[in-house]
Design a protein around this motif. Sequence first.
Motif, PDB file in Angstrom:
ATOM      1  N   TRP A  37      39.355  26.907  20.472  1.00 20.17           N
ATOM      2  CA  TRP A  37      37.996  27.406  20.662  1.00 20.17           C
ATOM      3  C   TRP A  37      37.657  27.289  22.132  1.00 20.17           C
ATOM      4  N   LYS A  38      36.870  28.210  22.635  1.00 20.48           N
ATOM      5  CA  LYS A  38      36.414  28.145  24.025  1.00 20.48           C
ATOM      6  C   LYS A  38      35.046  27.491  24.044  1.00 20.48           C
ATOM      7  N   LEU A  39      34.948  26.420  24.806  1.00 21.02           N
ATOM      8  CA  LEU A  39      33.741  25.608  24.837  1.00 21.02           C
ATOM      9  C   LEU A  39      33.421  25.272  26.281  1.00 21.02           C
ATOM     10  N   ARG A  40      32.315  25.791  26.783  1.00 19.82           N
ATOM     11  CA  ARG A  40      31.876  25.535  28.163  1.00 19.82           C
ATOM     12  C   ARG A  40      32.943  25.881  29.196  1.00 19.82           C
ATOM     13  N   GLY A  41      33.624  26.998  29.000  1.00 23.28           N
ATOM     14  CA  GLY A  41      34.612  27.456  29.967  1.00 23.28           C
ATOM     15  C   GLY A  41      35.975  26.794  29.858  1.00 23.28           C
ATOM     16  N   ALA A  58      39.590  18.669  26.829  1.00 22.44           N
ATOM     17  CA  ALA A  58      39.448  20.035  27.342  1.00 22.44           C
ATOM     18  C   ALA A  58      40.688  20.413  28.140  1.00 22.44           C
ATOM     19  N   PHE A  59      41.192  21.608  27.870  1.00 19.28           N
ATOM     20  CA  PHE A  59      42.352  22.122  28.583  1.00 19.28           C
ATOM     21  C   PHE A  59      41.946  23.343  29.387  1.00 19.28           C
ATOM     22  N   THR A  60      42.728  23.656  30.424  1.00 19.21           N
ATOM     23  CA  THR A  60      42.433  24.836  31.238  1.00 19.21           C
ATOM     24  C   THR A  60      43.041  26.093  30.639  1.00 19.21           C
ATOM     25  N   GLY A  61      44.042  25.950  29.776  1.00 20.91           N
ATOM     26  CA  GLY A  61      44.682  27.112  29.161  1.00 20.91           C
ATOM     27  C   GLY A  61      44.728  26.978  27.651  1.00 20.91           C
TER      28      GLY A  61
END
Length: 80
Positions: A37-41, A58-61
């Motif tokens: 899921w994309k969460l806050r960028g 949180a991961f960047t990719g």
Amino acid sequence: MKPLRQHNNRPVISYVPRVEPAPPDHASKVDGYRDVWKLRGKYVAFVLMGNRFQRSQAFTGPESAQRWATQMRQEGEIEE
């Protein structure tokens, strides 16, 4: 000495540890990935373990988040 006015007959509220919730409403599902899921960028994976969700950092990719989710499933031996 004055007697204490405050009585200790209040109910005891026991601490219940926070269970990680399902992906929040403002998160958007990333197409092509099962648990990402994309969460806050950033990209976050949510994996259902038993009766609760476990959230990744949180991961960047999105590939990294899905790799984390796959590893968590293998470690927990979760059925696909």
